[in-house]
Design an enzyme around this catalytic site. Structure first.
Site, PDB file in Angstrom:
ATOM      1  CG  ASP A  34      12.316  -0.872 -43.940  1.00  0.00           C
ATOM      2  OD1 ASP A  34      11.662  -1.392 -43.005  1.00  0.00           O
ATOM      3  OD2 ASP A  34      11.835   0.012 -44.672  1.00  0.00           O
ATOM      4  CD  GLN A  95      18.778  14.798 -20.786  1.00  0.00           C
ATOM      5  OE1 GLN A  95      19.451  13.958 -20.226  1.00  0.00           O
ATOM      6  NE2 GLN A  95      19.159  16.068 -20.894  1.00  0.00           N
ATOM      7  CG  HIS A 128      13.946   9.881 -12.382  1.00  0.00           C
ATOM      8  ND1 HIS A 128      14.428   9.089 -11.356  1.00  0.00           N
ATOM      9  CD2 HIS A 128      14.786  10.929 -12.475  1.00  0.00           C
ATOM     10  CE1 HIS A 128      15.514   9.647 -10.861  1.00  0.00           C
ATOM     11  NE2 HIS A 128      15.746  10.764 -11.522  1.00  0.00           N
ATOM     12  CE  LYS A 190      21.972   7.879  -7.136  1.00  0.00           C
ATOM     13  NZ  LYS A 190      21.292   6.866  -7.942  1.00  0.00           N
ATOM     14  NE  ARG A 192      23.375   9.685 -11.600  1.00  0.00           N
ATOM     15  CZ  ARG A 192      23.497   8.372 -11.858  1.00  0.00           C
ATOM     16  NH1 ARG A 192      24.416   7.949 -12.682  1.00  0.00           N
ATOM     17  NH2 ARG A 192      22.684   7.504 -11.289  1.00  0.00           N
ATOM     18  CG  ASP A 217      16.129   3.635  -6.835  1.00  0.00           C
ATOM     19  OD1 ASP A 217      15.468   4.696  -6.862  1.00  0.00           O
ATOM     20  OD2 ASP A 217      17.323   3.590  -7.153  1.00  0.00           O
ATOM     21  N   GLY A 223      22.489  -1.110 -12.290  1.00  0.00           N
ATOM     22  CA  GLY A 223      22.581  -1.799 -10.996  1.00  0.00           C
ATOM     23  C   GLY A 223      23.592  -1.171 -10.052  1.00  0.00           C
TER      24      GLY A 223
HETATM   25  C1  R5P Z   1      18.338   7.709 -10.096  1.00  0.00           C
HETATM   26  O1  R5P Z   1      18.278   8.706  -9.411  1.00  0.00           O
HETATM   27  C2  R5P Z   1      17.318   6.610 -10.082  1.00  0.00           C
HETATM   28  O2  R5P Z   1      16.376   6.745  -9.070  1.00  0.00           O
HETATM   29  C3  R5P Z   1      18.002   5.270  -9.958  1.00  0.00           C
HETATM   30  O3  R5P Z   1      18.597   5.156  -8.680  1.00  0.00           O
HETATM   31  C4  R5P Z   1      19.029   5.104 -11.021  1.00  0.00           C
HETATM   32  O4  R5P Z   1      18.489   5.411 -12.271  1.00  0.00           O
HETATM   33  C5  R5P Z   1      19.585   3.710 -11.024  1.00  0.00           C
HETATM   34  O5  R5P Z   1      20.577   3.619 -11.994  1.00  0.00           O
HETATM   35  P1  R5P Z   1      21.695   2.517 -11.889  1.00  0.00           P
HETATM   36  O6  R5P Z   1      21.006   1.189 -11.704  1.00  0.00           O
HETATM   37  O7  R5P Z   1      22.409   2.609 -13.208  1.00  0.00           O
HETATM   38  O8  R5P Z   1      22.569   2.858 -10.752  1.00  0.00           O
END
Ligand code: R5P
Length: 293
Positions: A34, A95, A128, A190, A192, A217, A223
């Site tokens: 299950d 999160q 993170h 960057k 977002r 990173d 990616g």
């Molecule tokens: C975000 O701030 C993290 O440090 C990574 O750069 C991120 O999680 C990478 O995500 P993705 O490969 O989807 O761009």
């Protein structure tokens, strides 16, 4: 101390056991028809301090988290004196805030779940966001695998390479690598969009023409970040582009897309066992466990 070899990190846990000399406790695991998880410790932990090594990376990170909680409970019931969860990749760590109204803070829920199962402390790697650990209901620390990744590149002959982070917030990561590589360090920028998840990357005042650049990173997920960074570096005239990341989740065709974008090699760790996990965390984790034992 004994090392409990979580099913998601068996090879890594055995490596930690070999380096520390702490005995291994193997774990039998299965998934019932299950879909529910089952684990059983195959050795005694009575009166022992134990380190349960179990990563919680995709795929099936929810199942791996539950396996971890079940192993903690089994160790507790088996008489373990102190339980340290060693979780190289901690699921849900991104999160760590309520970014939008109506959200929860998943990583805190995960921590409370682990507390309820009986863990005494937690060790993770390149979480993170480190401040997230302050909200955990037990002592928790994060180690950095960046020097190990940088050392991999030194061994490959790239001493002096430029260490780059894909955003300003991660510049400290590039700087950790720089200490080992001995070259320069810098960052891209960057932005977002929280609703669409789309990112825009830019380079300001970056001088990488004819240089070997290694992008560092914490996580590669889709990616997109590394593909975008590699394109910028190529436009800026970088001669060689490599990538070192701690947690190479590489969802879907991320690995191919990154290589197609001109990254010559992707190097990750065994926090996420897979095609790019060329650097073992065993020395880093062993050192930390020995220091606390
Ligand atoms: C975000 O701030 C993290 O440090 C990574 O750069 C991120 O999680 C990478 O995500 P993705 O490969 O989807 O761009």
């Amino acid at each position: 101390m004994k090392v409990i070899c979580g099913p998601a990190s068996k090879a890594l846990a055995e490596g930690v056991s070999a380096l520390t000399g702490f005995g291994c406790v193997l774990v039998a695991s299965k998934v019932f028809p299950d879909g529910e998880s089952y684990v059983r410790l195959e050795g005694s932990v009575q009166g022992e301090e134990v380190a349960i090594v179990q990563t919680t990376c995709p795929p099936l990170q929810d199942g791996k988290l539950l396996q971890l909680a079940f192993m903690v409970d089994a160790a507790k019931r088996g008489g373990a004196q102190k339980i340290t969860a060693v979780v190289p990749y901690l699921a849900y760590a991104r999160q760590d805030k309520m970014f939008l109204a109506g959200e929860g803070i998943s990583v805190e829920t995960v921590a409370r779940m682990l507390k309820a199962s009986g863990i005494d402390e937690l060790v993770t790697v390149n979480i993170h966001s480190e401040p997230a650990l302050e909200k955990f209901p037990f002592p928790a620390k994060t180690l950095s695998a960046i020097p190990l990744l940088a050392e991999y590149f030194v061994q490959k002959g790239y001493k002096g390479a430029f260490a780059l982070s894909p955003d300003k917030g991660a510049l400290y990561i590039a700087q950790q690598a720089q200490k080992v590589l001995g070259g320069n360090a810098g960052h891209l920028d960057k932005q977002r969009d929280r609703n669409t998840g789309q990112t825009v990357q830019t380079a300001q005042g970056l001088k990488v023409k004819d240089q070997t650049v290694i992008i560092f990173d914490d996580i590669i997920s889709t990616g997109g970040t590394i593909v975008g960074a590699a394109k910028i570096l190529r436009e800026q005239g970088a001669k060689h582009v490599f990538c070192g990341c701690v947690h190479g989740l590489l969802i879907g065709d991320a690995e191919k897309r990154i290589l197609d974008a001109g990254v010559e090699e992707i190097v990750g760790t065994d926090s996420v066992p897979g095609s790019v996990s060329k650097v073992s965390l065993a020395p880093l984790l062993s050192h930390a466990l020995k220091a606390q034992n």
